[in-house]
Motif scaffolding. Structure first.
Motif, PDB file in Angstrom:
ATOM      1  N   ILE A  34      56.910  44.478  55.617  1.00  0.00           N
ATOM      2  CA  ILE A  34      55.898  44.499  54.563  1.00  0.00           C
ATOM      3  C   ILE A  34      54.972  43.305  54.806  1.00  0.00           C
ATOM      4  N   PRO A  35      53.744  43.515  55.207  1.00  0.00           N
ATOM      5  CA  PRO A  35      52.855  42.390  55.501  1.00  0.00           C
ATOM      6  C   PRO A  35      52.717  41.441  54.312  1.00  0.00           C
ATOM      7  N   ALA A  36      52.591  40.161  54.619  1.00  0.00           N
ATOM      8  CA  ALA A  36      52.452  39.152  53.571  1.00  0.00           C
ATOM      9  C   ALA A  36      51.265  39.459  52.659  1.00  0.00           C
ATOM     10  N   ALA A  37      50.204  40.022  53.211  1.00  0.00           N
ATOM     11  CA  ALA A  37      49.027  40.358  52.398  1.00  0.00           C
ATOM     12  C   ALA A  37      49.364  41.411  51.346  1.00  0.00           C
ATOM     13  N   VAL A  38      50.250  42.343  51.690  1.00  0.00           N
ATOM     14  CA  VAL A  38      50.680  43.361  50.730  1.00  0.00           C
ATOM     15  C   VAL A  38      51.514  42.721  49.621  1.00  0.00           C
ATOM     16  N   MET A  39      52.428  41.839  50.003  1.00  0.00           N
ATOM     17  CA  MET A  39      53.257  41.152  49.009  1.00  0.00           C
ATOM     18  C   MET A  39      52.391  40.320  48.058  1.00  0.00           C
ATOM     19  N   LYS A  40      51.423  39.622  48.605  1.00  0.00           N
ATOM     20  CA  LYS A  40      50.516  38.802  47.782  1.00  0.00           C
ATOM     21  C   LYS A  40      49.749  39.681  46.799  1.00  0.00           C
ATOM     22  N   PHE A  41      49.251  40.797  47.288  1.00  0.00           N
ATOM     23  CA  PHE A  41      48.524  41.732  46.425  1.00  0.00           C
ATOM     24  C   PHE A  41      49.399  42.214  45.274  1.00  0.00           C
ATOM     25  N   MET A  42      50.624  42.622  45.580  1.00  0.00           N
ATOM     26  CA  MET A  42      51.497  43.154  44.531  1.00  0.00           C
ATOM     27  C   MET A  42      51.898  42.076  43.531  1.00  0.00           C
ATOM     28  N   ALA A  43      52.158  40.857  44.004  1.00  0.00           N
ATOM     29  CA  ALA A  43      52.546  39.767  43.107  1.00  0.00           C
ATOM     30  C   ALA A  43      51.419  39.431  42.146  1.00  0.00           C
ATOM     31  N   GLU A  44      50.208  39.382  42.672  1.00  0.00           N
ATOM     32  CA  GLU A  44      49.059  39.054  41.821  1.00  0.00           C
ATOM     33  C   GLU A  44      48.774  40.181  40.831  1.00  0.00           C
ATOM     34  N   ARG A  45      48.897  41.419  41.283  1.00  0.00           N
ATOM     35  CA  ARG A  45      48.652  42.558  40.394  1.00  0.00           C
ATOM     36  C   ARG A  45      49.659  42.600  39.253  1.00  0.00           C
ATOM     37  N   ALA A  46      50.904  42.241  39.551  1.00  0.00           N
ATOM     38  CA  ALA A  46      51.953  42.259  38.525  1.00  0.00           C
ATOM     39  C   ALA A  46      51.927  41.011  37.648  1.00  0.00           C
ATOM     40  N   HIS A  47      51.039  40.075  37.953  1.00  0.00           N
ATOM     41  CA  HIS A  47      50.997  38.795  37.231  1.00  0.00           C
ATOM     42  C   HIS A  47      52.385  38.151  37.221  1.00  0.00           C
ATOM     43  N   ALA A  48      52.963  38.079  38.407  1.00  0.00           N
ATOM     44  CA  ALA A  48      54.319  37.528  38.536  1.00  0.00           C
ATOM     45  C   ALA A  48      54.387  36.140  37.918  1.00  0.00           C
TER      46      ALA A  48
ATOM     47  N   TYR B 268      59.193  38.420  39.217  1.00  0.00           N
ATOM     48  CA  TYR B 268      59.275  37.256  40.092  1.00  0.00           C
ATOM     49  C   TYR B 268      59.266  37.773  41.521  1.00  0.00           C
ATOM     50  N   VAL B 269      58.569  37.063  42.407  1.00  0.00           N
ATOM     51  CA  VAL B 269      58.371  37.575  43.765  1.00  0.00           C
ATOM     52  C   VAL B 269      58.637  36.470  44.785  1.00  0.00           C
ATOM     53  N   ILE B 270      59.345  36.820  45.856  1.00  0.00           N
ATOM     54  CA  ILE B 270      59.552  35.907  46.973  1.00  0.00           C
ATOM     55  C   ILE B 270      59.404  36.712  48.266  1.00  0.00           C
ATOM     56  N   TYR B 271      58.706  36.130  49.241  1.00  0.00           N
ATOM     57  CA  TYR B 271      58.515  36.823  50.519  1.00  0.00           C
ATOM     58  C   TYR B 271      58.223  35.827  51.617  1.00  0.00           C
ATOM     59  N   GLY B 272      58.334  36.294  52.856  1.00  0.00           N
ATOM     60  CA  GLY B 272      58.079  35.456  54.010  1.00  0.00           C
ATOM     61  C   GLY B 272      56.719  35.742  54.622  1.00  0.00           C
ATOM     62  N   SER B 273      56.108  34.711  55.174  1.00  0.00           N
ATOM     63  CA  SER B 273      54.782  34.888  55.762  1.00  0.00           C
ATOM     64  C   SER B 273      54.831  35.645  57.081  1.00  0.00           C
ATOM     65  N   ALA B 274      56.022  35.744  57.697  1.00  0.00           N
ATOM     66  CA  ALA B 274      56.153  36.416  58.991  1.00  0.00           C
ATOM     67  C   ALA B 274      56.903  37.742  58.873  1.00  0.00           C
ATOM     68  N   ASP B 275      56.862  38.353  57.708  1.00  0.00           N
ATOM     69  CA  ASP B 275      57.526  39.639  57.480  1.00  0.00           C
ATOM     70  C   ASP B 275      56.808  40.717  58.291  1.00  0.00           C
TER      71      ASP B 275
END
Length: 260
Positions: free
Chosen positions: A214-228, A204-211
């Motif tokens: 860790i850039p939001a694009a990195v968080m999005k990539f990791m969440a999608e790769r892990a099939h969160a 499960y993943v939660i992040y802020g768009s103004a981080d």
């Protein structure tokens, strides 16, 4: 009229079964183990701890040594092994690689929750992931302190802490966090990760768009790769989600804890 003995026996069985169903204990709630990241400490989870406790969860806010991924994960893994029931591991920032490694070999871990946290694959480090997409300004905010063994500790400069780490946290609170921050070794951020537990466990993943760490694009990539199973993006939120948006963090942790 006489009731046959077999009917009486059947009725008694039904009554006993109903009584057993009524008194059966509720399923055990998982213990929530919270793992802080770099430039923070266990107190950064305070509002999350209070809310989870009010909802009946046992919570452990583990002390993350911030010395090396393997060593820090071994410390958290020992805590997990001491718990006699299911566990949800929650990692913030660098705590993400730590929980990813600590879950390996511990069958009682039922889920991983990444709170603005790195979810590395085998061989990846926090440094390589943070630079995968543009947007992190952390490097320019850091100041090193040389250690006797040739290693160096990294701190966020106090004058940059608020904007860099906790922009949506009140200034006075951010100033106190800057004073109490715990450093991380450069080698811990650069250390390659081992086996990726998120390949076997629900994440499960939660992040802020103004981080800004860790850039939001990195968080999005990791969440999608892990099939969160669930990903929550908080518009305008900083890296310090557990302080600025504890309710949303708690809701995601409880989703992970209650999932079948």
């Amino acid at each position: 009229m006489r009731i046959p003995a077999i009917a009486l026996s059947f009725a008694a069985t039904l009554v006993a079964g109903a009584a057993t169903a009524q008194t059966a204990p509720a399923p055990q709630k998982p213990t929530i183990v919270l793992v802080h990241g770099a430039f923070a400490d266990s107190s950064s989870w305070e509002p999350v701890i209070a809310a989870l406790g009010n909802d009946g969860y046992r919570v452990i806010a583990a002390a993350n040594p911030l010395r090396s991924v393997a060593g820090d994960a071994a410390s958290i893994s020992a805590i997990v092994r001491s718990i006699g029931g299911p566990v949800v591991l929650v990692g913030h920032s660098y705590g993400g690689p730590v929980i990813t490694e600590a879950a390996n070999g511990n069958a009682n871990v039922k889920a991983l929750v990444y709170v603005a946290g790195f979810a590395p694959d085998t061989g990846e480090s926090s440094l390589t992931l943070s630079g995968k997409f543009p947007g992190s300004t952390l490097g320019d905010a850091l100041t090193p302190v040389a250690l006797a063994d040739g290693e160096e500790d990294l701190y966020i400069r106090p004058d940059k802490f608020h904007a860099q780490f906790a922009a949506d946290v009140p200034a006075a609170q951010a100033a106190e966090m800057a004073i109490t921050q715990r450093p991380i070794t450069h080698s811990a951020l650069a250390e390659p990760s081992g086996r990726a537990a998120w390949k076997l466990l629900p994440s499960y993943v939660i992040y802020g768009s103004a981080d800004r760490n860790i850039p939001a694009a990195v968080m999005k990539f990791m969440a999608e790769r892990a099939h969160a199973r669930k990903t929550v993006v908080i518009e305008g939120a900083s890296h310090a989600l557990m302080l600025s948006h504890p309710g949303k963090v708690v809701a995601l942790i409880e989703d992970a804890a209650s999932a079948k």
